[in-house]
Motif scaffolding. Structure first.
Motif, PDB file in Angstrom:
ATOM      1  N   GLN A  12       0.827  -1.199   0.000  1.00 50.61           N
ATOM      2  CA  GLN A  12       0.000   0.000   0.000  1.00 50.61           C
ATOM      3  C   GLN A  12       0.865   1.254   0.000  1.00 50.61           C
ATOM      4  N   HIS A  13       1.957   1.226   0.763  1.00 51.36           N
ATOM      5  CA  HIS A  13       2.860   2.371   0.836  1.00 51.36           C
ATOM      6  C   HIS A  13       4.253   1.927   0.355  1.00 51.36           C
ATOM      7  N   SER A  14       5.278   2.155   1.132  1.00 54.67           N
ATOM      8  CA  SER A  14       6.609   1.649   0.797  1.00 54.67           C
ATOM      9  C   SER A  14       6.696   0.186   1.219  1.00 54.67           C
ATOM     10  N   PRO A  15       7.721  -0.569   0.748  1.00 55.13           N
ATOM     11  CA  PRO A  15       7.831  -1.980   1.106  1.00 55.13           C
ATOM     12  C   PRO A  15       7.753  -2.207   2.612  1.00 55.13           C
ATOM     13  N   GLY A  16       6.862  -3.106   2.999  1.00 54.68           N
ATOM     14  CA  GLY A  16       6.672  -3.421   4.409  1.00 54.68           C
ATOM     15  C   GLY A  16       5.734  -2.498   5.142  1.00 54.68           C
ATOM     16  N   LYS A  17       5.177  -1.515   4.448  1.00 58.62           N
ATOM     17  CA  LYS A  17       4.313  -0.527   5.093  1.00 58.62           C
ATOM     18  C   LYS A  17       2.888  -0.633   4.541  1.00 58.62           C
ATOM     19  N   GLY A  18       1.933  -0.692   5.448  1.00 53.85           N
ATOM     20  CA  GLY A  18       0.538  -0.717   5.051  1.00 53.85           C
ATOM     21  C   GLY A  18       0.085  -2.090   4.587  1.00 53.85           C
ATOM     22  N   ASN A  58      -2.794 -15.346 -17.462  1.00 54.86           N
ATOM     23  CA  ASN A  58      -3.624 -14.306 -18.070  1.00 54.86           C
ATOM     24  C   ASN A  58      -4.955 -14.105 -17.351  1.00 54.86           C
ATOM     25  N   GLN A  59      -5.112 -14.655 -16.168  1.00 53.01           N
ATOM     26  CA  GLN A  59      -6.359 -14.463 -15.424  1.00 53.01           C
ATOM     27  C   GLN A  59      -6.340 -13.134 -14.686  1.00 53.01           C
ATOM     28  N   CYS A  60      -7.431 -12.421 -14.767  1.00 55.21           N
ATOM     29  CA  CYS A  60      -7.537 -11.141 -14.064  1.00 55.21           C
ATOM     30  C   CYS A  60      -7.764 -11.376 -12.579  1.00 55.21           C
ATOM     31  N   VAL A  61      -7.042 -10.648 -11.748  1.00 59.28           N
ATOM     32  CA  VAL A  61      -7.176 -10.728 -10.296  1.00 59.28           C
ATOM     33  C   VAL A  61      -7.397  -9.312  -9.765  1.00 59.28           C
ATOM     34  N   ASN A  62      -8.458  -9.123  -9.014  1.00 54.43           N
ATOM     35  CA  ASN A  62      -8.734  -7.839  -8.387  1.00 54.43           C
ATOM     36  C   ASN A  62      -7.983  -7.737  -7.062  1.00 54.43           C
ATOM     37  N   LEU A  63      -7.356  -6.610  -6.811  1.00 54.64           N
ATOM     38  CA  LEU A  63      -6.522  -6.467  -5.620  1.00 54.64           C
ATOM     39  C   LEU A  63      -7.312  -6.623  -4.325  1.00 54.64           C
ATOM     40  N   PHE A  64      -8.569  -6.229  -4.311  1.00 55.61           N
ATOM     41  CA  PHE A  64      -9.326  -6.342  -3.065  1.00 55.61           C
ATOM     42  C   PHE A  64      -9.554  -7.805  -2.697  1.00 55.61           C
ATOM     43  N   GLU A  65      -9.447  -8.716  -3.693  1.00 54.59           N
ATOM     44  CA  GLU A  65      -9.589 -10.134  -3.396  1.00 54.59           C
ATOM     45  C   GLU A  65      -8.327 -10.701  -2.749  1.00 54.59           C
ATOM     46  N   LEU A  66      -7.178 -10.079  -3.017  1.00 50.73           N
ATOM     47  CA  LEU A  66      -5.941 -10.517  -2.384  1.00 50.73           C
ATOM     48  C   LEU A  66      -5.831  -9.990  -0.966  1.00 50.73           C
ATOM     49  N   ASN A  67      -6.211  -8.750  -0.789  1.00 53.17           N
ATOM     50  CA  ASN A  67      -6.178  -8.131   0.536  1.00 53.17           C
ATOM     51  C   ASN A  67      -7.234  -7.030   0.557  1.00 53.17           C
ATOM     52  N   PRO A  68      -8.322  -7.241   1.272  1.00 53.76           N
ATOM     53  CA  PRO A  68      -9.411  -6.255   1.260  1.00 53.76           C
ATOM     54  C   PRO A  68      -9.146  -5.023   2.113  1.00 53.76           C
ATOM     55  N   SER A  69      -8.005  -4.968   2.787  1.00 49.94           N
ATOM     56  CA  SER A  69      -7.784  -3.869   3.738  1.00 49.94           C
ATOM     57  C   SER A  69      -6.843  -2.807   3.194  1.00 49.94           C
ATOM     58  N   GLY A  70      -7.256  -2.105   2.175  1.00 49.69           N
ATOM     59  CA  GLY A  70      -6.534  -0.905   1.777  1.00 49.69           C
ATOM     60  C   GLY A  70      -5.522  -1.051   0.667  1.00 49.69           C
ATOM     61  N   LEU A  71      -5.454  -2.208  -0.016  1.00 50.40           N
ATOM     62  CA  LEU A  71      -4.469  -2.378  -1.080  1.00 50.40           C
ATOM     63  C   LEU A  71      -5.003  -1.866  -2.421  1.00 50.40           C
ATOM     64  N   ALA A  72      -6.227  -2.213  -2.739  1.00 49.78           N
ATOM     65  CA  ALA A  72      -6.815  -1.790  -4.008  1.00 49.78           C
ATOM     66  C   ALA A  72      -6.984  -0.277  -4.043  1.00 49.78           C
ATOM     67  N   GLY A  73      -6.537   0.328  -5.128  1.00 50.51           N
ATOM     68  CA  GLY A  73      -6.665   1.769  -5.276  1.00 50.51           C
ATOM     69  C   GLY A  73      -5.708   2.566  -4.427  1.00 50.51           C
ATOM     70  N   GLU A  74      -4.769   1.885  -3.738  1.00 50.07           N
ATOM     71  CA  GLU A  74      -3.805   2.591  -2.892  1.00 50.07           C
ATOM     72  C   GLU A  74      -2.393   2.044  -3.069  1.00 50.07           C
TER      73      GLU A  74
END
Length: 301
Positions: free
Chosen positions: A56-62, A88-104
């Motif tokens: 989400q931020h720098s490596p190891g942060k967020g 080639n499968q699409c993966v949405n970031l909120f599915e990997l981690n729903p706590s602040g990764l997608a869009g950030e």
């Protein structure tokens, strides 16, 4: 009269008791397969497996996610556990981690046998950029992509088409190149012979021996410089015995004796080089046998 009224009301109510027609059911069959998701885990970003880290931020942060975008197992051993369902499968970031990764997303690493494209919208729409063997900790400096990534897709590739040649340069030391410093034997650099091996496509995956390794006049190796390829080093001929490490990427990596005493005397006897994997933090600095930079692949050694 009351009886007739009762019968009349019952006749009016009967249609409401009639069974409702049932729509045709779909043909029976197996449930659709669950969409595959890449396994997460701890990776080192130094080997050929497709690996990714997102922050989400720098490596190891967020908020973060680390794992194998194209592997079916979180613990790949010999070979690449490639899962075709993830290619080639699409993966949405909120599915990997729903706590602040997608869009950030502000930092990422992609290494190994894959290339990944990142998108500004869900379901891999509106492409932003793609990455191969790349680390970027400063997406915040590029406002057109920082905090915008919502999804990604990766596909298998070794990028062989991008590989032309690499080099492995050896620096030896003379007997008088050693001196004692605080009771410890140190090396005075750049006094021994230098030789170089050009790794072209025909030499990829082929075991190489150090010339004259068993000669009496053989002296220690002070350093090895790997340019444009990744090499595994071994303690015995024929790329057998103890593995002494894997070094090199698309850039330049210098391995000195101070990194491992195995580079002295009883150390490296053979090596095998591959297409480059990892992150090229330093540009290539190929040298010829005389120490001149920019050695072309056609130079005869």
């Amino acid at each position: 009269m009351p009886i007739l009224n009762f019968i009349y009301s019952l006749v009016l109510f009967l249609p409401l008791l009639a069974p409702t027609p049932i729509a045709a059911l779909p043909a029976s069959g197996p449930d659709p397969p669950a969409q595959a998701r890449p396994p997460s885990g701890s990776v080192d970003h130094l080997n050929a497996y497709c690996q990714m880290s997102l922050w989400q931020h720098s490596p190891g942060k967020g908020a973060s996610w680390t794992g194998w975008p194209l592997s079916r197992s979180p613990d790949p051993k010999a070979g690449f556990n490639f899962d075709a369902n993830l290619n080639n499968q699409c993966v949405n970031l909120f599915e990997l981690n729903p706590s602040g990764l997608a869009g950030e997303l502000s930092s990422f690493i992609v290494t190994g046998w894959c290339e990944c494209e990142f998108f500004a919208r869900l379901e891999c729409r509106e492409g932003l950029f793609s990455a191969y063997n790349r680390r970027d900790d400063t997406l915040w400096e590029r406002h057109n992509v920082d905090n915008r990534v919502q999804s990604y897709r990766c596909w298998y590739t070794q990028r062989e088409q991008d590989f032309d040649w690499g080099t492995v340069t050896w620096q030896g030391v003379q007997p008088d190149s050693f001196k004692m410093v605080n009771g410890r034997k140190q090396v005075v650099w750049e006094k021994g012979p230098r030789w170089q091996d050009v790794i072209d496509k025909k030499r990829i995956g082929k075991c190489r021996s150090l010339p004259g390794r068993d000669d009496e006049e053989w002296q220690a190796i002070s350093s090895v410089v790997v340019n444009g390829c990744t090499c595994n080093f071994y303690s015995e001929e024929g790329c057998q015995g103890d593995g002494l490490g894997s070094f090199g990427n698309a850039g330049s990596v210098i391995v000195k004796d101070s990194f491992s005493p195995l580079f002295f005397e009883q150390g490296i006897r053979s090596y095998m080089c591959f297409y480059p994997v990892g992150i090229p933090d330093t540009p290539r600095t190929d040298y010829d046998v005389a120490g001149n930079p920019g050695m072309p692949p056609s130079v005869a050694l």
